[in-house]
Design a protein around this motif. Structure first.
Motif, PDB file in Angstrom:
ATOM      1  N   ASN A  47       0.923  -1.233  -0.055  1.00 54.37           N
ATOM      2  CA  ASN A  47      -0.080   0.046  -0.098  1.00 54.37           C
ATOM      3  C   ASN A  47       0.972   1.252   0.057  1.00 54.37           C
ATOM      4  OD1 ASN A  47       0.780   0.291   2.611  1.00 54.37           O
ATOM      5  ND2 ASN A  47      -1.183   0.288   3.868  1.00 54.37           N
ATOM      6  N   ALA A  48       2.067   1.195   0.490  1.00 53.41           N
ATOM      7  CA  ALA A  48       3.045   2.096   0.231  1.00 53.41           C
ATOM      8  C   ALA A  48       3.390   2.649  -1.062  1.00 53.41           C
ATOM      9  CB  ALA A  48       4.210   2.134   1.022  1.00 53.41           C
ATOM     10  N   LEU A  49       3.174   1.637  -2.090  1.00 54.58           N
ATOM     11  CA  LEU A  49       3.351   1.900  -3.448  1.00 54.58           C
ATOM     12  C   LEU A  49       2.532   2.506  -3.857  1.00 54.58           C
ATOM     13  CD1 LEU A  49       5.733  -1.220  -4.395  1.00 54.58           C
ATOM     14  CD2 LEU A  49       6.368   0.804  -4.207  1.00 54.58           C
ATOM     15  N   THR A  50       1.172   2.730  -3.516  1.00 53.42           N
ATOM     16  CA  THR A  50       0.100   3.207  -4.039  1.00 53.42           C
ATOM     17  C   THR A  50       0.141   4.679  -3.866  1.00 53.42           C
ATOM     18  OG1 THR A  50      -1.215   2.959  -1.834  1.00 53.42           O
ATOM     19  CG2 THR A  50      -1.459   1.286  -3.488  1.00 53.42           C
ATOM     20  N   VAL A  51       1.207   5.175  -2.996  1.00 47.71           N
ATOM     21  CA  VAL A  51       1.420   6.838  -2.606  1.00 47.71           C
ATOM     22  C   VAL A  51       2.403   7.169  -3.880  1.00 47.71           C
ATOM     23  CG1 VAL A  51       2.315   8.357  -1.085  1.00 47.71           C
ATOM     24  CG2 VAL A  51       1.243   6.616  -0.358  1.00 47.71           C
ATOM     25  N   MET A  52       1.878   8.009  -4.656  1.00 48.67           N
ATOM     26  CA  MET A  52       2.559   8.398  -5.818  1.00 48.67           C
ATOM     27  C   MET A  52       3.970   8.703  -5.592  1.00 48.67           C
ATOM     28  SD  MET A  52       0.937   7.544  -8.485  1.00 48.67           S
ATOM     29  CE  MET A  52       0.649   6.006  -7.450  1.00 48.67           C
ATOM     30  N   PRO A  53       4.410   9.587  -4.584  1.00 45.00           N
ATOM     31  CA  PRO A  53       5.696   9.937  -4.442  1.00 45.00           C
ATOM     32  C   PRO A  53       6.738   8.804  -4.110  1.00 45.00           C
ATOM     33  CG  PRO A  53       4.499  11.531  -3.213  1.00 45.00           C
ATOM     34  CD  PRO A  53       3.480  10.343  -3.782  1.00 45.00           C
ATOM     35  N   TRP A  55       6.167   5.617  -5.056  1.00 49.10           N
ATOM     36  CA  TRP A  55       6.110   4.911  -6.262  1.00 49.10           C
ATOM     37  C   TRP A  55       7.264   5.520  -7.470  1.00 49.10           C
ATOM     38  CZ3 TRP A  55       5.096   0.384  -8.483  1.00 49.10           C
ATOM     39  CH2 TRP A  55       5.003   0.207  -9.790  1.00 49.10           C
ATOM     40  N   ALA A  56       7.208   6.815  -7.295  1.00 49.87           N
ATOM     41  CA  ALA A  56       7.927   7.678  -8.279  1.00 49.87           C
ATOM     42  C   ALA A  56       9.547   7.355  -7.784  1.00 49.87           C
ATOM     43  CB  ALA A  56       7.543   9.194  -8.130  1.00 49.87           C
ATOM     44  N   ALA A  57       9.811   7.479  -6.562  1.00 50.16           N
ATOM     45  CA  ALA A  57      11.057   7.444  -5.870  1.00 50.16           C
ATOM     46  C   ALA A  57      11.565   6.044  -6.230  1.00 50.16           C
ATOM     47  CB  ALA A  57      11.387   7.708  -4.418  1.00 50.16           C
ATOM     48  N   VAL A  58      11.009   4.956  -5.963  1.00 47.31           N
ATOM     49  CA  VAL A  58      11.244   3.684  -6.085  1.00 47.31           C
ATOM     50  C   VAL A  58      11.423   3.210  -7.505  1.00 47.31           C
ATOM     51  CG1 VAL A  58      10.675   1.350  -5.885  1.00 47.31           C
ATOM     52  CG2 VAL A  58      10.241   2.724  -3.786  1.00 47.31           C
ATOM     53  N   THR A  59      10.643   3.511  -8.319  1.00 43.15           N
ATOM     54  CA  THR A  59      10.752   3.255  -9.811  1.00 43.15           C
ATOM     55  C   THR A  59      11.950   3.988 -10.515  1.00 43.15           C
ATOM     56  OG1 THR A  59       8.901   4.849 -10.570  1.00 43.15           O
ATOM     57  CG2 THR A  59       8.209   2.314 -10.106  1.00 43.15           C
ATOM     58  N   PHE A  60      11.982   5.356 -10.085  1.00 45.98           N
ATOM     59  CA  PHE A  60      13.009   6.150 -10.764  1.00 45.98           C
ATOM     60  C   PHE A  60      14.507   5.632 -10.516  1.00 45.98           C
ATOM     61  CE2 PHE A  60      15.925   9.831 -10.900  1.00 45.98           C
ATOM     62  CZ  PHE A  60      15.667  10.045 -12.177  1.00 45.98           C
ATOM     63  N   LYS A 186       5.327   7.302   9.097  1.00 43.33           N
ATOM     64  CA  LYS A 186       4.436   8.427   9.390  1.00 43.33           C
ATOM     65  C   LYS A 186       4.156   9.183   8.412  1.00 43.33           C
ATOM     66  CE  LYS A 186       3.816   7.792  13.865  1.00 43.33           C
ATOM     67  NZ  LYS A 186       2.437   7.375  14.329  1.00 43.33           N
ATOM     68  N   ALA A 187       5.208   9.460   7.477  1.00 45.53           N
ATOM     69  CA  ALA A 187       4.957  10.568   6.271  1.00 45.53           C
ATOM     70  C   ALA A 187       3.947   9.686   5.390  1.00 45.53           C
ATOM     71  CB  ALA A 187       6.084  11.006   5.517  1.00 45.53           C
ATOM     72  N   ILE A 188       4.083   8.435   5.138  1.00 46.50           N
ATOM     73  CA  ILE A 188       3.261   7.602   4.345  1.00 46.50           C
ATOM     74  C   ILE A 188       2.193   7.432   4.884  1.00 46.50           C
ATOM     75  CG2 ILE A 188       3.069   5.443   3.269  1.00 46.50           C
ATOM     76  CD1 ILE A 188       6.102   5.296   2.989  1.00 46.50           C
ATOM     77  N   GLN A 189       1.702   7.134   6.048  1.00 44.28           N
ATOM     78  CA  GLN A 189       0.320   7.371   6.874  1.00 44.28           C
ATOM     79  C   GLN A 189      -0.308   8.461   6.415  1.00 44.28           C
ATOM     80  OE1 GLN A 189       1.557   6.399  10.787  1.00 44.28           O
ATOM     81  NE2 GLN A 189       0.706   4.446  10.701  1.00 44.28           N
ATOM     82  N   LEU A 190       0.305   9.473   6.808  1.00 45.72           N
ATOM     83  CA  LEU A 190      -0.457  10.909   6.391  1.00 45.72           C
ATOM     84  C   LEU A 190      -0.761  11.044   5.125  1.00 45.72           C
ATOM     85  CD1 LEU A 190      -1.689  13.398   7.586  1.00 45.72           C
ATOM     86  CD2 LEU A 190       0.534  14.465   7.634  1.00 45.72           C
ATOM     87  N   ALA A 191       0.017  10.613   4.084  1.00 44.52           N
ATOM     88  CA  ALA A 191      -0.282  10.615   2.563  1.00 44.52           C
ATOM     89  C   ALA A 191      -1.580   9.839   2.111  1.00 44.52           C
ATOM     90  CB  ALA A 191       0.883  10.149   1.687  1.00 44.52           C
ATOM     91  N   LEU A 192      -1.312   8.574   2.840  1.00 45.99           N
ATOM     92  CA  LEU A 192      -2.461   7.543   2.435  1.00 45.99           C
ATOM     93  C   LEU A 192      -3.832   8.198   3.065  1.00 45.99           C
ATOM     94  CD1 LEU A 192      -0.905   4.176   3.759  1.00 45.99           C
ATOM     95  CD2 LEU A 192      -1.645   4.906   1.232  1.00 45.99           C
TER      96      LEU A 192
END
Length: 416
Positions: A47-53, A55-60, A186-192
């Motif tokens: 579910n962290a990979l559903t957060v676009m930032p 996903w963008a960081a990991v794939t890039f 925590k940052a990912i939780q808030l983004a979700l």
């Protein structure tokens, strides 16, 4: 527009229509959006990979590192010589029978930037490396026996010399590792939570929670009928695309909670992008955040990216592969190295000028410069020599073959 002041400690203050106080925590921000009773979502890799930032960081990062040329070399008297044979093909082209180099390394780096560890098993045949197989870090148990690590995968235990192991960061016991997703949870939780809130808000037609104020029928059944009547009226208005719908006489609709625009959710989402970028030490421009990018600082971020991020991760894999593939034998001077030139090429004009200057100053031969541009070697033997401009000589030294000029009265004596 209301102003929102965040406080880390609870303060007993009188709330007004112009000032709202909330704790500077994910729960406090959710309360600001009228979600005080909501629980924060748990964070997993999926579910962290559903957060676009994220996903963008990991794939890039994983695709950039996978695209770098990777070769095996041998130190020799004439310099570094690229290896040939089975090991060289395994490192550069096909790590195993099912994957090419890009696909294998993309998977490997994605595990590093999600679970926090990349693992691969080395299959040997004599001195040659036959295959390099990816290992799923989620199914691998890592333990330390004495001073040596062991890796158990699918019931088979491997020695550390058989496994390429690149952790995101090691813990104090030098066995376990940190995951970037766990550290930034925590940052990912808030983004979700904000993404979920925005989806729910707009799925409801952009209508915030409302309260019907006015004389209502007494009793629970009467209240339920009034609420159902208003819900049907709102749904009918949305279905008909009409901006006006009737409400009972003497009643008024009031908004409950806070408008996302006034809560500055857009700014909050942008801040979460910056927070996630910090977790990966990645300039925001590479996560498609161009809000503060200009032509000049984007170029500087590009150099920063290669120098302070990609170069470090490349070095980490190079050292691990050199150690595990070739060992510590002093007589065996084989090593693995990336070529970062592709990331530093720039535009064609600048690249050609740089190559020309390198040839003129004796840093590259013409054929070495042609090879960097994937051009065939020139057959002239001079193309393999280091060249310099002949006009560059020490001050006061005459050019070769030219006698210094003689003064007309050089042989005469001055007699008075």
């Amino acid at each position: 527009m209301a102003w929102y002041n965040f406080r880390r400690k609870a303060e007993a203050r009188e709330a007004t229509a112009e000032t709202v106080y909330a704790a500077a925590t994910p729960e406090g921000v959710l309360a600001l959006f009228g979600q005080s009773g909501a629980s924060l979502p748990s964070v997993t890799v999926d579910n962290a990979l559903t957060v676009m930032p994220v996903w963008a960081a990991v794939t890039f990062l994983s695709r950039t590192l996978a695209a770098l040329p990777l070769h095996a070399y041998r130190d020799a008297a004439e310099g570094s010589v690229r290896l040939t044979g089975k090991t060289a093909m395994t490192v550069h082209e096909f790590p195993n029978e099912e994957m090419d180099s890009f696909r294998f390394r993309e998977y490997f780096w994605m595990q590093v930037f999600t679970t926090g560890r990349g693992l691969a098993y080395i299959e040997r045949k004599g001195r040659e490396v036959e295959n390099i197989w990816p290992m799923n870090p989620r199914k691998t148990q890592i333990a330390r026996k004495g001073m040596r690590l062991t890796y158990t995968h699918d019931g088979v235990t491997y020695d550390s010399s058989e496994v390429i192991d690149v952790p995101f960061a090691l813990k104090a016991n030098a066995t376990d590792h940190y995951s970037p997703i766990t550290q930034a949870r925590k940052a990912i939780q808030l983004a979700l939570a904000m993404t979920e809130y925005g989806a729910s808000f707009f799925a409801g037609g952009g209508v915030p929670p409302l309260a019907l104020v006015g004389p209502l029928p007494q009793g629970s059944d009467g209240l339920k009928r009034s609420m159902n009547d208003m819900s049907r009226a709102i749904d009918a208005a949305k279905a008909s695309n009409k901006p006006v719908f009737p409400i009972p006489p003497g009643h008024e609709l009031k908004q409950v909670g806070y408008d996302p625009a006034k809560g500055q959710m857009v700014e909050a989402m942008r801040f979460q992008t910056e927070e996630i970028a910090r977790a990966y030490q990645l300039p925001p421009v590479f996560m498609q955040d161009l809000s503060r990018a200009t032509f000049s600082n984007a170029e500087q971020q590009d150099l920063h990216f290669v120098k302070h991020l990609i170069g470090q991760w490349a070095k980490k894999l190079e050292g691990e592969m050199t150690l595990k593939l070739f060992g510590r034998a002093a007589t065996d001077k084989r090593f693995v190295e990336h070529n970062l030139d592709g990331l530093l090429r720039g535009d064609l004009k600048s690249r050609m000028e740089a190559l020309a200057r390198a040839i003129q100053t004796g840093q590259l031969t013409p054929n070495e410069a042609r090879k960097l541009s994937n051009r065939a070697e020139h057959p002239n033997p001079v193309a393999n020599d280091l060249l310099v401009q002949g006009a560059i000589v020490p001050l006061g030294t005459p050019a070769s073959g030219i006698e210094p000029p003689q003064a007309e009265n050089a042989g005469e004596q001055n007699v008075e």
